[in-house]
Enzyme design. Structure first.
Site, PDB file in Angstrom:
ATOM      1  N   ASP A   1      57.056  95.204  22.181  1.00 59.63           N
ATOM      2  CA  ASP A   1      55.693  95.695  22.249  1.00 59.63           C
ATOM      3  C   ASP A   1      54.761  94.516  22.411  1.00 59.63           C
ATOM      4  O   ASP A   1      54.927  93.497  21.759  1.00 59.63           O
ATOM      5  CB  ASP A   1      55.347  96.439  20.966  1.00 59.63           C
TER       6      ASP A   1
ATOM      7  N   GLU B   1      37.600  91.937  16.595  1.00 63.81           N
ATOM      8  CA  GLU B   1      36.889  91.473  17.791  1.00 63.81           C
ATOM      9  C   GLU B   1      35.538  90.914  17.403  1.00 63.81           C
ATOM     10  O   GLU B   1      35.137  89.835  17.838  1.00 63.81           O
ATOM     11  CB  GLU B   1      36.688  92.635  18.784  1.00 63.81           C
TER      12      GLU B   1
END
Lengths: 697, 571
Positions: A319, A360
């Site tokens: 992944d 973020e």
């Protein structure tokens, strides 16, 4: 996919937690010594044809020693006695190796049993009433209420509530984890402790089949079955034993013809020296130790077969998030609009992110601080505008001015609504960032007059973990392909794939696509390994040859895979492959070593046997061993001691350097093949010198 | 060695070297998966006729079990026919020497011997078998027994190359094609060449002639050339006459001697090329070829060296044994003057590396170490290059064994040509590997304490007699058929025991080989990668060589120590 806490490849948290007990500590050694005698039981040794033959030989020589004791000279008695003793040692040493390998698992199982100590459960009946029942009486479908401070009685899914849970009993990790009803974080494990809040758990495991039960069985090795390669190797060893039995038994008529009939003790000594006792004695220890190496990395393999398959893997499905890149995107650059100062953009970006607690948002604050020395100060009286799926922007308003950051088209609409225009150059930047696989966030302000202005773009980038590209390169030299699986679009995926150096990628991956990829690889006779944690990963986990489920994952995922990683670190898949390979290499190396050893033993024993009739055979006594008896004894003693000397190697596994098969082969043939021919010449000579010094003639 | 000896060796190497790609490539086309092969226009009608008569459907492939059953049934019929033929040869035609009916035990031994491609001969052909038995019985087996070996090897290659297949070919088709397209054409051409060398071909019995010295001499006759060619080409080795290739009417000159060595080696070596072609990787074939050549050169070279060194006891008497233009030198006992020592030792080395067993000198008269070399050559399992087909099968099984022993050391389940070597294959490889040592060691062990052997068979008590018995069982169990000689093999015990050794050495190897072929054919091929154990490199050749030598060495070292080694050290 849930994002998981990340570990750099070199992280040793797992080892730190579990290897507190050293390789060979006191209690394990004591228990193993005792076990070596218990394992003399022929019913146990029957499973190992090589060692069984040695045991039969030991009994035979012991009987002959006592039978001939009165009629033999002292020298003969010493010889027969020592041969018998060292044959018994050969068996005991092999048993000891197995017992030591099992020892650590048994110690660990004891600890686990304590955590499983009988708990009482608050079972919620259909009418809503709650009654106390012993935890081991719970069955699938029962619902229990667990409150803070209580131990969860059995495995299950949280159906009501959210709680922080201490899973250290299983994972060794002390930081609590959150489990909540619904979604991919609902699974709880029996034996773990609820730290806060209250949850209702629906039991998914039958009594005696809980995760801890399985874990105990695994680390203890009680359900250990021989793996396919182990079975094949055992057949080879049995075959070699038969060949050497033929060579030894037929030698007696040859000797009779030559008027040099041999004593049974000498023939047994020859046989035991020739049959592959080194690998025969260490084979099961190698297998158990291989499983144990995984356990120490906090990986539970449901079968030895899975560990072996890991060594055979051709393709790794990894992944992207959490394995190849850090979980979240990080701000990499501020790209101002024309005629806008970069510092102004940075400042606005910083302010817009003050209230943004996402990774973020924090990375924007960090970048502004690092690049422009800006300090985050709280703005008094600001009204925070949170991000919503509709507006796709966030920011704040204060004293009539506003700052917004968000998706390009949303911010553009906001700017245009405020009478401003977004420069074409800025929209080009947005396109450029997207083309690089990044996420562009546009920052804009509206001053007190209500005029809006676009300031520039924040480049949010998926950051590839340091060192991961090198590991993929290593895998490539081992002939293993890496495939990145991501939900990103093909462009974004392509950029990351190139940066990380994977061989292939699946973009916009769905569970079906992942499954199809695995099937395609398998149709080409390639073995596939993957990690997964969500319920929708379960079919692929089951289809893959090696499916590693994350412990944070759902019950369905854990059931489907053939390994569970208690640390939930998908990067560990690479370690698992290496452990699998190391296990096979250790077996091969010791097999080669064992067979190569025989050359020297022949040169010790055969001249010794016939020196009486054919004195000229002393010319092939190339080690110049002092007497026939000391020569034979030296070979027998070397044969026994080499097992003990190799126990650490069997438990630790041979040194594994990721490299191509050709390279590995060259290195190992030199080390264990050629080395295996030379080593016993030296060893037998040294033992002969010692025996002679001790007066054994 | 003399210049002539080097030249002979050079000619041999050149001939074999040129033939390998030609014959190997041709055989790959004959047995490959493609429909067309060279010479179809001529051969196909013949084959079709054979299929029609024998009611064989050439399109129908067989599972390994059916293939093996066909081999066994065919061989059983062969043994029965040969046995009966020997027992009733007195009433059959073409018996000018009035050979009597062959005794039971000897008939059994000879029948088994020729069907198993051993061609061990416990009898004097001149006085024991009629021309009819030679031509209609023994010669027929000389054609079909190598064809059986070749068919089995081809089936094994198919097992390695096919993917997820249930079948490994059709035995009757493989048998027919190898006879019609390989053995018959080559034998016809070769027989004419032999005639040119002076090998006789007639139906005469014994002719009594008066020599120049005025004495009488009995000259035997018979269809020798036609048998001689297939005796060598099919790695049979059963001589038309007792002296075998030492007989001047069988092997008249130094040139015919080299051609005989060439013929007995050529198919075995060429099959490595066939193999490389069929598996689609010539290097795989080169690796096998390299191992064969290294063993072959070492054994033949050492044998020659030991023979040229001569006998130390003779040297001690002050006799010059050096090789000069004036004298052949070396240990010259039991060797033909027209061949000389090097060519004789070369023949001995070559004949024991294949399952031929023809001899042009008496191995019993070699120096102990010189005689040990042919013995060792057989003990490697006859893989350098081995009998027709059986040599390739043997070295492939050894390759599987090597891959399994060392393959784990690269950290993967061992693979050969992408086929995983797992429990089933290992079991069969082990069975294959045990069979020959079993027959040799148990056979020799029983024989060496059997009164009839001790009192009747052995003339040379001590280590030399032991070597003779060991050699006999090694030769039988490896289907070689060469005799060390020096013992009486034509006894009830030896005839029966050696017969069983030959059967084990043939069929307990063939059946596992076919089972391996079947098991491998069913498997898929794992694509090669950097993680794959490379089997087409010099390193693997070294490994294969090491495993071959060590396995044989460990099995037979005690026996060799008590025979030739102790004898040499005692001189």
């Amino acid at each position: 996919m849930t994002s998981t806490p990340t570990l750099s490849p070199g992280d040793t948290k797992a080892q730190r937690v579990r290897s507190s007990s050293s390789l060979l500590n006191g209690p394990i050694l004591r228990r193993a010594t005792l076990e070596s005698f218990v394992k003399l039981n022929p019913r146990h040794l029957m499973k190992n044809p090589v060692m069984f033959v040695v045991e039969v030989g030991s009994v035979l020589t012991t009987v002959l020693f006592f039978k001939d004791f009165g009629s033999s000279t002292t020298a003969e008695n010493v010889f027969a006695g020592l041969v018998a003793v060292f044959l018994w040692f050969t068996v005991l040493f092999a048993n000891f190796a197995e017992a030591v390998a099992e020892g650590r698992g048994k110690a660990q199982a004891d600890t686990l049993r304590k955590t499983r100590a009988e708990t009482m459960a608050n079972r919620r009946n259909a009418d809503g009433s709650v009654e106390q029942v012993p935890g081991n009486q719970l069955d699938v479908g029962d619902e229990v209420v667990v409150v803070a401070g209580e131990v969860i009685p059995s495995d299950g899914d949280v159906v009501v509530g959210i709680a922080s849970i201490d899973e250290s009993a299983i994972t060794g990790e002390s930081a609590p984890v959150i489990r909540e009803a619904g979604g991919d974080r609902s699974a709880v494990t029996g034996g773990t402790r609820v730290l806060s809040d209250e949850i209702v758990v629906r039991i998914t495991a039958r009594p005696g089949e809980t995760f801890i039960d399985r874990m105990i069985a695994l680390v203890e090795g009680s359900e250990r079955q021989k793996t396919p390669n182990e079975i094949a190797l055992n057949i080879l060893l049995a075959g070699l034993t038969i060949i050497f039995l033929l060579a030894t038994v037929s030698l007696q008529p040859f000797a009779i013809y030559a008027h040099a009939e041999q004593s049974v003790i000498v023939l047994v000594a020859l046989l035991v020296c020739l049959i592959p006792t080194t690998i025969g004695g260490l084979l099961s220890a190698i297998g158990i130790a291989g499983m144990d190496r995984l356990v120490r990395r906090n990986v539970l393999a449901m079968s030895g077969r899975a560990v072996e398959a890991a060594g055979d893997v051709n393709t790794l499905l990894l992944d992207k998030t959490g394995t190849i890149t850090f979980g979240a995107r990080q701000a990499a650059e501020f790209r101002p609009a024309p005629a806008v100062d970069e510092a102004e953009l940075a400042s606005a970006a910083l302010q817009s992110s003050l209230a943004d607690e996402t990774p973020e948002g924090r990375s924007i604050v960090e970048l502004a601080a690092e690049r422009y020395g800006l300090v985050a100060e709280e703005i008094v009286g600001a009204t925070l505008v949170p991000f919503t799926a509709q507006t796709r922007m966030s920011g704040f308003d204060v004293d009539g001015t506003s700052i917004r950051k968000g998706a390009a088209d949303s911010v553009r609409a906001w700017v245009e609504a405020g009478g401003g225009t977004v420069p074409v150059a800025l929209m080009d930047e947005v396109g450029a960032v997207a083309a690089l696989g990044g996420t562009p966030l546009v920052v804009a302000t509206k001053d007190a007059t209500g005029t809006a202005r676009a300031l520039g773009v924040i480049y949010l980038k998926d950051t590839v973990k340091p060192g991961i590209a090198e590991r993929f390169a290593e895998l490539r030299t081992m002939g293993i392909r890496t495939v990145m699986v991501t939900g990103d679009n093909p462009i974004t995926a392509g950029v990351i794939a190139q940066e990380a150096g994977v061989d292939d990628f699946i973009a916009e991956a769905t569970p079906e696509e992942k499954m199809a990829y695995i099937r395609r690889e398998q149709a080409g006779s390639r073995l596939v390994a993957m990690t997964g944690d969500g319920t929708n990963d379960a079919p692929a986990l089951a289809q893959a040859d090696v499916g590693v489920a994350m412990n944070t994952g759902t019950q369905a995922a854990k059931e489907a895979g053939n390994m569970v990683d208690l640390d939930s670190d998908p990067t560990k898949l690479i370690d698992i492959v290496e452990i699998g390979k190391q296990l096979l290499i250790t077996r091969g190396a010791l097999t080669t070593f064992s067979i190569a050893n025989d050359v020297a033993k022949y040169f010790a024993i055969v001249p010794a046997m016939f020196l009486g009739v054919f004195p000229q055979l002393d010319r092939i006594n190339i080690m110049s061993l002092s007497t026939p008896r000391s020569a034979i004894l030296s070979a027998v003693i070397f044969n026994a001691l080499i097992i003990v000397l190799l126990i650490p190697l069997a438990l630790r596994g041979v040194k594994f350097v990721p490299s191509s098969a050709a390279e590995l082969l060259r290195r190992n043939i030199l080390l264990y093949g050629v080395g295996g021919i030379i080593a016993p010449f030296i060893g037998i000579k040294v033992i002969d010198l010692i025996l002679t010094a001790l007066g054994v003639k | 060695m003399t210049v002539a000896a080097w030249l002979q060796f050079a000619v041999l190497v050149l001939l074999i070297g040129v033939s390998i790609p030609l014959l190997g490539g041709y055989m790959a086309k004959v047995f490959g998966e493609e429909q067309k092969a060279p010479g179809d226009r001529f051969f196909l009608p013949i084959e079709r006729a054979v299929y029609r008569v024998c009611r064989v459907d050439p399109e129908r492939e067989q599972r390994w079990t059916v293939y093996a059953f066909s081999v066994l049934a065919f061989s059983l019929v062969g043994v029965l026919v040969l046995y009966v033929m020997q027992r009733v040869q007195t009433v059959l035609p073409l018996n000018p020497t009035h050979a009597p009916k062959v005794p039971e035990a000897l008939s059994w031994n000879t029948a088994v011997s020729f069907v198993t491609n051993t061609n061990w001969q416990s009898y004097f052909p001149e006085t024991t078998v009629s021309h009819f038995t030679q031509m209609a019985g023994l010669a027929v087996q000389n054609f079909v027994s190598p064809a059986v070996g070749l068919a089995v090897a081809i089936a094994l290659i198919r097992g390695l190359t096919r993917r997820r297949a249930a079948t490994i070919g059709n035995f009757w088709v493989d048998l027919t094609r190898s006879i019609v397209r390989i053995f018959l054409p080559l034998a016809i051409v070769g027989a004419i060449v032999f005639l040119a060398f002076g090998v006789v071909q007639n139906f005469h019995g014994f002719e009594v002639i008066r020599t120049l010295e005025g004495r009488t001499q009995v000259i035997p006759g018979g269809p020798s050339a036609s048998q001689e060619i297939i005796k060598m080409l099919g790695t049979n080795g059963g001589g038309f006459w007792n002296a075998n290739s030492a007989h001047p009417l069988s092997n008249p000159s130094g040139l015919s001697n080299i051609v005989q060595i060439y013929l007995l080696s050529v198919i075995g070596f060429s099959l490595t090329w066939t193999y490389g072609k069929m598996v689609g990787d010539k290097k795989q074939g080169f690796v096998l070829l390299a191992v064969m050549v290294i063993i072959w050169v070492t054994v033949a070279g050492l044998g020659t060296l030991f023979e040229l060194n001569g006998n130390p006891k003779v040297a001690a008497l002050g006799v010059d044994q050096s090789v000069t233009a004036a004298q052949p030198g070396g240990n010259y006992e039991g060797k033909e003057i027209r061949f000389g020592t090097p060519a004789s030792a070369l023949f001995a080395g070559a004949t024991t590396g294949t399952s031929t067993g023809a001899v042009d000198s008496m191995h019993d008269s070699y120096t102990p170490l010189g005689g040990m070399m042919p013995l060792i050559h057989m003990k490697f399992g006859e893989v350098s290059p081995g009998g027709v087909g059986s040599g390739l099968s043997g070295i492939l099984v050894l390759a599987l064994l090597s891959v399994f022993i060392a393959g784990l050391m690269v950290g993967r389940t061992p693979e050969y040509l992408g086929k995983k070597i797992q429990a089933t294959e290992v079991k069969l490889v082990v069975l294959y590997t045990i069979a020959m040592p079993f027959a040799v060691l148990v056979g020799t062990g029983i024989a060496i304490v059997t009164p009839s052997v001790l009192h009747v068979s052995i003339f040379n008590p001590g280590p030399h007699g032991f070597t003779e018995v060991l050699y006999a069982f090694t030769s039988a169990a490896n289907n070689n058929g060469s005799a060390f000689a020096g013992i009486t093999a034509n006894t009830q015990f030896m005839n029966i025991a050696l017969g069983f050794a030959m059967l084990i050495g043939r069929f307990v190897l063939i059946v596992p080989t076919l089972a391996i072929a079947g098991a491998l054919a069913r498997k898929d091929r794992v694509p090669a990668s950097a993680g794959t154990f490379p089997t087409n490199t010099p390193l693997f050749a070294g490994l294969l060589l090491g495993v071959t030598v060590i396995v044989a060495g460990l099995t037979f070292f005690p026996a060799l120590a008590l025979g030739p080694i102790v004898e040499q050290l005692g001189i």
